[in-house]
Design a protein around this motif. Structure first.
Motif, PDB file in Angstrom:
ATOM      1  N   LEU A   1     -70.114  35.697 -46.367  1.00 25.52           N
ATOM      2  CA  LEU A   1     -70.278  35.951 -44.942  1.00 25.52           C
ATOM      3  C   LEU A   1     -68.937  36.260 -44.284  1.00 25.52           C
ATOM      4  CD1 LEU A   1     -72.810  33.098 -44.032  1.00 25.52           C
ATOM      5  CD2 LEU A   1     -73.301  35.519 -44.517  1.00 25.52           C
ATOM      6  N   ASN A   2     -68.985  37.163 -43.301  1.00 30.71           N
ATOM      7  CA  ASN A   2     -67.780  37.515 -42.560  1.00 30.71           C
ATOM      8  C   ASN A   2     -67.655  36.654 -41.309  1.00 30.71           C
ATOM      9  OD1 ASN A   2     -67.382  39.618 -44.415  1.00 30.71           O
ATOM     10  ND2 ASN A   2     -68.627  41.023 -43.168  1.00 30.71           N
ATOM     11  N   ASN A   3     -66.455  36.471 -40.868  1.00 31.05           N
ATOM     12  CA  ASN A   3     -66.185  35.767 -39.614  1.00 31.05           C
ATOM     13  C   ASN A   3     -65.900  36.788 -38.526  1.00 31.05           C
ATOM     14  OD1 ASN A   3     -66.442  33.278 -40.824  1.00 31.05           O
ATOM     15  ND2 ASN A   3     -64.250  33.033 -41.196  1.00 31.05           N
ATOM     16  N   ASP A   4     -66.640  36.715 -37.413  1.00 26.44           N
ATOM     17  CA  ASP A   4     -66.390  37.589 -36.269  1.00 26.44           C
ATOM     18  C   ASP A   4     -65.374  36.914 -35.348  1.00 26.44           C
ATOM     19  OD1 ASP A   4     -68.212  39.506 -37.137  1.00 26.44           O
ATOM     20  OD2 ASP A   4     -69.877  38.470 -36.175  1.00 26.44           O
ATOM     21  N   VAL A   5     -64.309  37.639 -35.003  1.00 21.60           N
ATOM     22  CA  VAL A   5     -63.241  37.047 -34.205  1.00 21.60           C
ATOM     23  C   VAL A   5     -62.806  38.003 -33.102  1.00 21.60           C
ATOM     24  CG1 VAL A   5     -62.367  35.687 -36.147  1.00 21.60           C
ATOM     25  CG2 VAL A   5     -61.363  37.937 -35.669  1.00 21.60           C
ATOM     26  N   PHE A   6     -62.274  37.416 -32.034  1.00 19.38           N
ATOM     27  CA  PHE A   6     -61.485  38.152 -31.065  1.00 19.38           C
ATOM     28  C   PHE A   6     -60.032  37.798 -31.357  1.00 19.38           C
ATOM     29  CE2 PHE A   6     -59.036  38.104 -27.098  1.00 19.38           C
ATOM     30  CZ  PHE A   6     -59.160  39.434 -26.734  1.00 19.38           C
ATOM     31  N   TYR A   7     -59.186  38.816 -31.480  1.00 18.11           N
ATOM     32  CA  TYR A   7     -57.812  38.574 -31.893  1.00 18.11           C
ATOM     33  C   TYR A   7     -56.820  39.138 -30.873  1.00 18.11           C
ATOM     34  CZ  TYR A   7     -57.351  43.491 -33.023  1.00 18.11           C
ATOM     35  OH  TYR A   7     -57.301  44.854 -32.902  1.00 18.11           O
ATOM     36  N   ILE A   8     -55.648  38.535 -30.857  1.00 14.43           N
ATOM     37  CA  ILE A   8     -54.501  39.054 -30.099  1.00 14.43           C
ATOM     38  C   ILE A   8     -53.304  39.008 -31.036  1.00 14.43           C
ATOM     39  CG2 ILE A   8     -53.054  38.821 -28.048  1.00 14.43           C
ATOM     40  CD1 ILE A   8     -55.223  36.989 -26.866  1.00 14.43           C
ATOM     41  N   THR A   9     -52.544  40.080 -31.132  1.00 14.03           N
ATOM     42  CA  THR A   9     -51.364  40.075 -31.984  1.00 14.03           C
ATOM     43  C   THR A   9     -50.234  40.839 -31.318  1.00 14.03           C
ATOM     44  OG1 THR A   9     -50.542  40.487 -34.224  1.00 14.03           O
ATOM     45  CG2 THR A   9     -51.981  42.152 -33.282  1.00 14.03           C
ATOM     46  N   LYS A  10     -49.036  40.382 -31.556  1.00 10.97           N
ATOM     47  CA  LYS A  10     -47.846  41.005 -30.986  1.00 10.97           C
ATOM     48  C   LYS A  10     -47.282  42.032 -31.962  1.00 10.97           C
ATOM     49  CE  LYS A  10     -43.184  39.889 -29.261  1.00 10.97           C
ATOM     50  NZ  LYS A  10     -42.199  38.801 -29.017  1.00 10.97           N
TER      51      LYS A  10
END
Length: 503
Positions: free
Chosen positions: A483-492
Motif C-alpha cells: 500500500l502507498n502512503n498519501d502525503v502532503f509535503y513541503i520541501t526547501k
C-alpha cells in the motif's frame, strides 16, 4: 575584416573566461499523512526570511467536523508554533488575506449574510474572531483588510458591490458609487502607507477601466477612467516604487486589450497623481518575446512581423495572460506574466473552499489550463522598459489558474523555476540573455527506501535568498510495501549559483 575578427576573438575570450556553476539542491522535507475520507486543503504562505505559514483545513463527511490548523515554520522549516480554529458547522471558508503582521480568513454562513473574520498573529499565532453581516446576500469575489476594517467585494443582482466591515464595532457599510450597471470588479488593493483603498472596475459596455480611490472611512476620493473601445486596460496593480519618499507617485500597471476583449495585446503603465499619458507596450515591440521558441522559428516570426511593420500594418498579438505580483528591485522592478489557454469547462462548485477548482474568465468557467511560456520584463524606477525575455513552459497543465513560474534575484541574474508534475525546471537569465538553459530536477523523499509513485498538484513558491518551496500531494511507497502512503509535503530547494573565472 580585421576589426570583425578582433570582435570575434574578444567574444570568444569572454566565453572562455567565465562560466556559470549552478545546481538545485533539496533540503529539509516535511510530510503530513492524508486521509482519503475527508476533504482536505492546504494553503502555503511564504514570508521571506520570517519563515512560512501553512493553513490546513479538514472537513469530514456531512461536515461532522471542520477544523483548521495553522503552522508557522522558520527559514529552516522548523516549527515555531501551531494553533487551531474550529468554525461553526454552517460556515464556509471563502477567502484569505495577508499583510505584514496578520493573516485573515473570511467565513460566511451558507446562503446567508452572516460572516466571520479570523485574524492570526503571524509572530505569536494568537487568534481573534469577529462576526458581522454583509447587509445583502452578495456573491463574494474579493477580500482585503486595511488596519481594522475588511473590504469585501463581489456582486449583487449582477451589479458590483463593496462592503466595508469594521472589526471594532462590528458594523457594515456599502461603499458609494459602485453599484451600477455594466460594471464588474476587477481588483481590490490597499495602500497601507496612505491608508487608502483602490477599487478597479471594468465597464463592459464602453470598455473602460475605472480606478476609484477611497479613504479609510469609506468615502470616495477620486475616480480615473482609462481606455476606450480601441485600447483598454483589463487588469491592474498599484505599485509604490519608493515607500520612503512622500512625493513618489504610485504607478498603475497591467495588461491591455483591444476594446472589451479578454485577450491581451501587451502591457500598460500609468503614473498616478499626475497628468502623464498612459504608456502602452505592445507584445510585438518586445525584442525577445519569442525567444522561448527554437531559433529558426523565432527568426521566421520576427521577419514576418518586420515585413508587416515595413508595410505600415498594425501588428496585434493576442494572448490570455496571467500577470504576477510585481517584484521590486533596487533599480526598479521586474514583471513576470504567463501565457495560458483554458481547455475545458465544468459546472461551478457550490462549496466555498472548493472554489479553487473553478475559475471564471468572462462568463465562462474553467478548471484546466495549459501554459505555453512566460514573459519577463525589467523596468527602471522611471517606468522605462530596460530588457525583456521569455521562457518556454513546455505546455504544462494545471487544474489551478495560479502563478507557476517563480523567480529569485542574484545580482544581475534572474533565477526562474516552475513545477512540472514531479519535476522542477530551472532557467537562469541575465536581462535579455539566457545564461543557463532549461534544467530538470527530480523531487525526492526523505529516504532512499521510499519511492514517489504518483504526484498531484505540485506547486512552487519563491522564498528568501535563492531558495524555493516545493509543495503538493504525493503517493509514496515505503520499503516495497504493497500500500502507498498519501502525503502532503513541503520541501526547501536552494539554487546554488555563482559565476566562475576560468583563468
Amino acid at each position: 575584416m580585421k576589426s570583425y575578427s578582433n570582435k570575434l576573438f574578444i567574444l570568444f575570450f569572454l566565453l572562455l573566461s567565465f562560466s556559470v556553476s549552478a545546481q538545485l539542491t533539496q533540503g529539509k522535507r516535511i510530510e503530513f499523512e492524508r486521509r482519503t475520507d475527508i476533504d482536505e486543503e492546504n494553503l502555503l504562505i511564504p514570508m521571506q526570511e520570517n519563515g512560512v505559514l501553512l493553513m490546513q483545513s479538514k472537513i469530514e463527511p456531512f461536515r461532522r467536523k471542520f477544523i483548521i490548523d495553522f503552522y508557522k515554520y522558520d527559514s529552516t522549516l522548523t516549527q515555531i508554533w501551531r494553533n487551531s480554529f474550529v468554525p461553526e458547522p454552517e460556515l464556509d471558508l471563502l477567502k484569505t488575506f495577508k499583510n505584514e503582521h496578520f493573516f485573515y480568513v473570511l467565513f460566511r454562513k451558507s446562503d446567508k449574510i452572516d460572516i466571520g473574520v479570523l485574524r492570526i498573529d503571524l509572530e505569536t499565532g494568537d487568534k481573534t474572531y469577529v462576526e458581522g453581516n454583509l447587509l445583502t446576500n452578495m456573491e463574494i469575489e474579493h477580500f482585503v483588510v486595511l488596519q481594522s476594517k475588511a473590504f469585501i467585494g463581489g456582486k449583487f443582482n449582477d451589479r458590483p458591490v463593496v462592503v466595508m466591515f469594521s472589526f471594532f464595532d462590528k458594523t457594515s457599510k456599502v461603499l458609494p458609487e459602485v453599484h451600477s450597471n455594466n460594471l464588474v470588479i476587477n481588483e481590490l488593493d490597499v495602500d497601507e502607507k496612505g491608508n487608502f483603498l483602490y477599487l478597479m472596475l471594468k465597464n463592459d459596455r464602453n470598455c473602460q477601466f475605472i480606478l476609484k480611490k477611497y479613504s479609510y472611512e469609506g468615502k470616495a476620493i477620486s475616480a480615473l477612467a482609462l481606455g476606450d473601445k480601441q485600447l483598454t486596460p483589463i487588469s491592474g496593480e498599484i505599485l509604490n516604487l519608493d515607500k520612503d519618499t512622500e512625493d513618489q507617485h504610485p504607478i498603475l500597471m497591467g495588461n491591455y486589450a483591444e476594446g472589451c476583449s479578454l485577450f491581451a495585446l501587451g502591457f500598460y503603465l500609468k503614473h498616478l497623481n499626475d497628468d502623464s499619458n498612459i504608456q502602452y507596450i505592445n507584445f510585438a515591440d518586445l525584442n525577445h518575446f519569442f525567444s522561448f521558441m527554437n531559433p529558426k522559428r523565432e527568426e521566421k516570426i520576427k521577419l514576418r512581423i518586420k515585413q508587416k511593420k515595413q508595410k505600415g500594418k498594425d501588428i496585434k498579438l493576442r494572448y490570455r495572460l496571467l500577470l504576477h505580483d510585481i517584484i521590486q528591485t533596487n533599480d526598479g522592478w521586474v514583471m513576470v506574466a504567463e501565457v495560458f489557454y483554458p481547455e475545458y469547462k465544468t459546472t461551478p462548485s457550490s462549496t466555498g473552499w472548493n472554489n479553487w477548482r473553478n475559475y471564471r474568465i468572462g462568463n465562462d468557467v474553467y478548471n484546466n489550463f495549459r501554459y505555453s511560456h512566460a514573459i519577463i520584463c525589467g523596468f527602471d524606477k522611471n517606468a522605462k522598459l530596460i530588457w525583456d525575455n521569455s521562457v518556454s513552459l513546455k505546455d504544462i497543465e494545471s487544474s489551478e489558474l495560479n502563478a507557476k513560474v517563480q523567480i529569485t534575484l542574484q545580482d544581475d541574474y534572474q533565477i526562474l523555476a516552475y513545477p512540472d508534475e514531479s519535476l522542477i525546471r530551472t532557467v537562469v537569465i541575465k536581462g535579455n540573455e539566457k545564461v543557463k538553459n532549461l534544467e530538470n530536477f527530480d523531487l525526492k523523499t526523505n529516504s532512499e527506501t521510499e519511492k514517489i509513485v504518483d504526484t498531484e498538484r505540485t506547486n512552487l513558491a519563491a522564498w528568501y535568498g535563492h531558495s524555493f518551496l516545493a509543495y503538493g500531494y504525493q503517493s509514496v511507497r515505503k520499503n516495497n510495501e504493497i500500500l502507498n502512503n498519501d502525503v502532503f509535503y513541503i520541501t526547501k530547494l536552494t539554487y546554488n549559483f555563482k559565476e566562475e573565472n576560468k583563468n
